[in-house]
Enzyme design. Structure first.
Site, short mmCIF file in Angstrom:
data_model
loop_
_atom_site.label_atom_id
_atom_site.label_comp_id
_atom_site.label_asym_id
_atom_site.label_seq_id
_atom_site.Cartn_x
_atom_site.Cartn_y
_atom_site.Cartn_z
N GLU A 58 0.84 -1.21 0.00
CA GLU A 58 0.00 0.00 0.00
C GLU A 58 0.87 1.26 0.00
O GLU A 58 0.59 2.22 -0.71
CB GLU A 58 -0.88 0.06 1.25
CG GLU A 58 -2.01 -0.93 1.29
CD GLU A 58 -2.79 -0.77 2.57
OE1 GLU A 58 -3.95 -0.35 2.48
OE2 GLU A 58 -2.24 -1.08 3.65
N LYS B 213 -10.43 5.74 2.72
CA LYS B 213 -9.56 4.99 1.82
C LYS B 213 -10.50 4.31 0.82
O LYS B 213 -11.36 3.50 1.20
CB LYS B 213 -8.74 3.93 2.56
CG LYS B 213 -7.83 3.13 1.62
CD LYS B 213 -7.05 2.06 2.35
CE LYS B 213 -5.88 2.68 3.04
NZ LYS B 213 -4.95 1.66 3.58
#
Length: 118
Positions: free
Chosen positions: A21, A98
């Site tokens: 990520e 997110k």
């Protein structure tokens, strides 16, 4: 007292607990609400008499460029930075989303919201 909302700010950033990520990055959304005394600007029609949401956006953008592991940390940093930069802001609420998180299922987003007051 007035309330100013900046909704749907979009950023590509490198926040997350997983190495991938942080390396690849992903899309985030930020909604921010703050209160300030808008009474002078209501009458004067002068941006100098209020907190410019363009200036607030620039602070949010700068904080979103700094990687964090947790959304909680991102939201708090954004809120703290806005409070530090603009003395006229009485309180701020920040919600960080997110988008398409890597959780092994299909969902639009996960989010964290924090509220900070003087």
């Amino acid at each position: 007292m007035g309330r100013i909302d900046i909704n749907g700010m979009r950023f590509y950033a490198h926040h997350g607990c997983f190495e991938q990520e942080r390396a690849i990055g992903t899309h985030f959304r930020v909604d921010l609400t703050f209160t300030t005394d808008t009474s002078r600007a209501e009458v004067s029609d002068n941006i100098g008499d209020t907190v410019s949401y363009l200036d607030v956006y620039q602070v949010v953008k700068s904080e979103m460029e700094k990687p964090s592991n947790l959304l909680e940390n991102v939201a708090r940093r954004v809120g703290d930075a806005v409070m530090a930069q603009f003395a006229a802001v009485e309180n701020v609420r920040v919600k960080v989303y997110k988008l398409n998180p890597p959780l092994g299922g299909q969902m639009d987003s996960v989010s964290v919201e924090v509220a900070i007051a003087r």
